[in-house]
Design a protein around this motif. Structure first.
Motif, PDB file in Angstrom:
ATOM      1  N   PRO A 290       0.943  -1.275  -0.264  1.00 19.03           N
ATOM      2  CA  PRO A 290      -0.229   0.245   0.071  1.00 19.03           C
ATOM      3  C   PRO A 290       0.428   1.653   0.388  1.00 19.03           C
ATOM      4  CG  PRO A 290      -0.034  -1.080   2.003  1.00 19.03           C
ATOM      5  CD  PRO A 290       0.744  -2.352   1.550  1.00 19.03           C
ATOM      6  N   ALA A 291       1.858   1.478   0.741  1.00 12.15           N
ATOM      7  CA  ALA A 291       3.093   2.826   0.792  1.00 12.15           C
ATOM      8  C   ALA A 291       3.777   2.831  -0.473  1.00 12.15           C
ATOM      9  CB  ALA A 291       3.900   2.332   1.978  1.00 12.15           C
ATOM     10  N   TRP A 292       3.897   1.876  -1.693  1.00 14.67           N
ATOM     11  CA  TRP A 292       5.242   1.379  -2.387  1.00 14.67           C
ATOM     12  C   TRP A 292       5.101   1.532  -3.482  1.00 14.67           C
ATOM     13  CZ3 TRP A 292       9.655  -1.986   0.784  1.00 14.67           C
ATOM     14  CH2 TRP A 292       9.611  -1.472   1.727  1.00 14.67           C
ATOM     15  N   ASP A 293       3.792   1.399  -3.730  1.00 16.54           N
ATOM     16  CA  ASP A 293       3.266   1.092  -5.518  1.00 16.54           C
ATOM     17  C   ASP A 293       3.791  -0.019  -5.836  1.00 16.54           C
ATOM     18  OD1 ASP A 293       1.492   1.518  -7.123  1.00 16.54           O
ATOM     19  OD2 ASP A 293       2.360   2.355  -8.485  1.00 16.54           O
ATOM     20  N   SER A 294       4.217  -1.458  -5.455  1.00 13.65           N
ATOM     21  CA  SER A 294       4.700  -2.365  -5.477  1.00 13.65           C
ATOM     22  C   SER A 294       3.728  -3.564  -5.103  1.00 13.65           C
ATOM     23  CB  SER A 294       6.244  -2.293  -5.095  1.00 13.65           C
ATOM     24  OG  SER A 294       6.132  -2.343  -3.779  1.00 13.65           O
ATOM     25  N   LEU A 295       4.493  -4.311  -5.788  1.00 18.44           N
ATOM     26  CA  LEU A 295       4.460  -5.997  -4.879  1.00 18.44           C
ATOM     27  C   LEU A 295       5.117  -6.614  -4.300  1.00 18.44           C
ATOM     28  CD1 LEU A 295       3.651  -7.308  -8.769  1.00 18.44           C
ATOM     29  CD2 LEU A 295       2.253  -6.380  -7.457  1.00 18.44           C
ATOM     30  N   CYS A 296       4.189  -7.612  -2.948  1.00 22.91           N
ATOM     31  CA  CYS A 296       4.422  -8.747  -2.652  1.00 22.91           C
ATOM     32  C   CYS A 296       4.924 -10.307  -3.168  1.00 22.91           C
ATOM     33  CB  CYS A 296       4.647  -8.055  -0.970  1.00 22.91           C
ATOM     34  SG  CYS A 296       3.982  -6.694  -0.368  1.00 22.91           S
ATOM     35  N   PHE A 297       6.734  -9.907  -3.045  1.00 23.07           N
ATOM     36  CA  PHE A 297       6.569 -11.962  -2.307  1.00 23.07           C
ATOM     37  C   PHE A 297       5.752 -12.757  -1.736  1.00 23.07           C
ATOM     38  CE2 PHE A 297      10.913 -10.324  -4.409  1.00 23.07           C
ATOM     39  CZ  PHE A 297      10.317 -10.890  -6.026  1.00 23.07           C
TER      40      PHE A 297
END
Length: 668
Positions: A290-297
């Motif tokens: 939610p904070a980094w506009d990225s995907l989590c493994f």
């Protein structure tokens, strides 16, 4: 009972949670090593199997894409067309493979995958590719074959880092040039490495090495985990840089990003085979950061563990990196990513919101890294204060060698912004610089790259601000702000660097007070490199005052290195008095004395120290460091006998303490 609990009785109520976490790791390690039949290092060899490899009878390419229905290798060798000889076949467990004659592919050819799945298709850069380049005109990224006829051969093959103590110079190769452009591996090797060696640092921490599509992300939105960024040069030029650092006795630590992935589908591994959960959780709420506009493994998948653990081993084996600083560890530890969490008591660490799979991965990574290289260095960038991160695995820890002391830079910024000068209380300074878990080593620092990003300010700029533009010349009159700022800059660094229990870190250029902030080229600044470079000429110009700060930093580092295993020596507080703003402590035969008071100088300021003779070995107020020279550094100081304390071998030393200065005395 695990040692982590024995070391800290306050952890006893959470011993079950800690033991469950440790057992979870042991069970997973047993699974991955086939009940101990192989080593973890044998498991982490995916980079030798997947991707494009030259063999004795041609080329072989493999990729994991279980959701794919058809895959073609396309590139400059077949005009980017679907051609039957380049069709991959499904072999097992979602793995695809193609074998190609040797004459079909050549060094520096560009290539991609054309992946089809039910309901769609798309071009993808292979997840395991070792080099990615961007077209200068179209800005499109492609994988590139890197098989030079004469690959780089390392000269240094048995390097061992010096960690007594670890003195880290944090670097970004691209912004390490004074020119308004992206710097290169070669320029860094030729121009910056000698500076670092001369300054006394024994390690560099390289940022932004893994390929990333957006330069302004500072390298933290990674797209290609096995590809060193081509912005700075070739893979062999990176190898040459690391080899040169080793020749100088400098360890090379990589800032590795395994905490998240860039969302880009055309450049990265997002939706690689059409599915959303190949490397990532199936739940969108856990998949998206939610904070980094990225995907989590999804660290619970063995294929993801294989990918990431292989990535760690790859950088060590193929490039000879001496270890890693793991970015975003707090984000990995908790399902909340640590966002809006207070972490003010132990309950906050064991609230059933821990991501055991991510914790297991970090522990496996540390086990693997030290299995591959027992002298490797691992550092956790972690803000919550989770107990055990810097403790060995057998004791119930996560296995990191060090953790970042992230409270210290926050403390200095808060002090500068919110405290009047006379409220710089030694008791608070002592607490923040020495407050750490006794069984875990930390990396202390005043400021890293984080504190200098656009919208923020470096410590020197907080202290001096706009006066840096007008009063840093020796040829003009000074200003109160410059005098104050330079004095405090030296004192802040001295107290931070000399209270370490593990290592010390400095971001490149900050040692000499590099002005202003860091702002990478972007649309909002007309794609300018003005603030994404280092103005080394400021430190080299003897007509400017910057060199005073750089000279002091070098003298401070050399003083620390003069004491064997400085970081392990006992640190004893001698004196602190908030009313006077005076702090003093000893390590071995070194006595550190600070007078943070903005106005008051003290004559014959007395304190009890081991009896004997003392000489000044470092003085922030010395002329050669831009000070006022109010003390005569050649004068020796002798303790005064006091029968009350003689039995303890102590006497009174009386010293002149100029306002806003610090010095180090050595017992002869």
């Amino acid at each position: 009972m695990l040692d982590i609990v024995k070391n800290d009785p306050w952890l006893e109520p959470f011993s079950r949670s800690i033991e469950d976490r440790n057992n979870y790791f042991l069970k997973k390690e047993k699974e991955l090593t086939q009940n101990g039949k192989i080593r973890l290092s044998d498991f982490a060899t995916g980079y030798l199997y997947f991707g494009l490899h030259k063999t004795t009878d041609g080329w072989v390419f493999r990729e994991w894409a279980p959701n794919a229905t058809e895959i073609f290798l396309i590139g400059t060798f077949n005009n980017w067309q679907r051609m039957e000889p380049y069709r991959l076949r499904s072999i097992e467990k979602g793995v695809w493979e193609v074998k190609i004659p040797p004459e079909h592919i050549r060094h520096q050819d560009l290539y991609k995958l054309l992946v089809s799945w039910e309901g769609g298709s798309g071009e993808r850069i292979p997840a395991w590719c070792r080099r990615v380049v961007q077209d200068a005109q179209t800005h499109i990224f492609s994988a590139q074959v890197w098989e030079p006829a004469t690959p780089y051969t390392f000269k240094i093959t048995n390097f061992k880092p010096d960690t007594s103590p670890l003195l880290i110079y944090e670097c970004h190769v691209g912004m390490a040039t004074a020119e308004e452009k992206v710097g290169t591996y070669n320029e860094f090797r030729e121009n910056v490495l000698p500076r670092i060696k001369n300054s006394g640092y024994n390690a560099i921490q390289l940022m932004a090495i893994q390929e990333h599509p957006y330069y302004g992300s500072f390298g933290y939105h990674v797209s290609n985990f096995f590809a060193p960024t081509s912005r700075f040069g070739t893979p062999d030029e990176l190898r040459q840089l690391i080899d040169a650092a080793h020749e100088m006795g400098i360890a090379v630590i990589m800032d590795i990003v395994h905490s998240h992935v860039v969302k880009n589908e055309l450049e990265g591994i997002a939706r690689f085979d059409g599915s959303y959960d190949l490397y990532f959780p199936s739940n969108p709420n856990r998949r998206n950061h939610p904070a980094w506009d990225s995907l989590c493994f999804d660290y619970g998948k063995n294929e993801v563990l294989h990918f990431l653990l292989s990535n760690c081993k790859y950088w060590m084996e193929e490039y000879r990196f001496d270890g890693f600083r793991f970015d975003g560890v707090t984000s990995m530890l908790y399902y909340s990513h640590g966002l809006e969490e207070s972490f003010t008591r132990y309950d906050d660490y064991y609230n059933n919101r821990q991501d055991l799979d991510a914790i297991c991965y970090l522990t496996l990574a540390n086990k693997l890294i030290h299995e591959v290289n027992p002298t490797a260095i691992t550092i956790a960038e972690e803000v919550s204060g989770m107990p055990g991160l810097g403790l060995d695995i057998k004791s119930g820890g996560y296995g990191f060698d060090y953790r970042m002391a992230m409270n210290i830079p926050d403390f200095w910024i808060k002090t500068i912004k919110e405290r009047k000068d006379e409220e710089w209380h030694p008791s608070a300074i002592w607490w923040e610089t020495t407050n750490r878990r006794a069984d875990e080593k930390t990396i202390s620092y005043v400021e890293s790259h984080d504190q200098a990003l656009v919208g923020d300010k470096t410590i020197i700029f907080r202290l001096i601000d706009a006066d840096m533009y007008w009063f840093m010349s020796k040829l003009k009159s000074s200003s109160f702000r410059v005098d104050r700022g330079m004095a405090l800059h030296k004192m802040i660094r001295l107290v931070t660097a000399t209270t370490i229990n593990g290592g010390y870190l400095n971001f490149m250029g900050n040692e000499f007070g590099h002005p202003e902030w860091i702002d990478f080229p972007r649309e909002g600044n007309n794609w300018s490199h003005k603030y994404a470079r280092r103005q080394w000429q400021l430190a080299d110009d003897k007509n400017l005052k910057y060199h005073y700060l750089g000279d002091f930093d070098k003298a401070m580092i050399n003083l620390i290195k003069s004491v064997p295993d400085f970081q392990t020596t006992t640190i004893t507080k001698i004196w602190d008095k908030d009313d006077d703003n005076v702090l003093a402590y000893m390590r071995e035969r070194l006595l550190f004395v600070f007078n943070f008071h903005p106005e008051k100088s003290f004559n014959d300021y007395g304190m009890l120290v081991p009896e004997g003779e003392y000489s000044i070995v470092l003085n922030t107020d010395n002329f050669r460091f831009g000070g006022f020279g109010l003390n005569n550094d050649t004068v020796h100081h002798f303790t005064h006998h006091d029968p009350l304390y003689a039995k303890d071998g102590k006497g009174w030393i009386k010293i002149y303490l100029p306002a806003r200065s610090a010095f180090v005395l050595k017992k002869i």
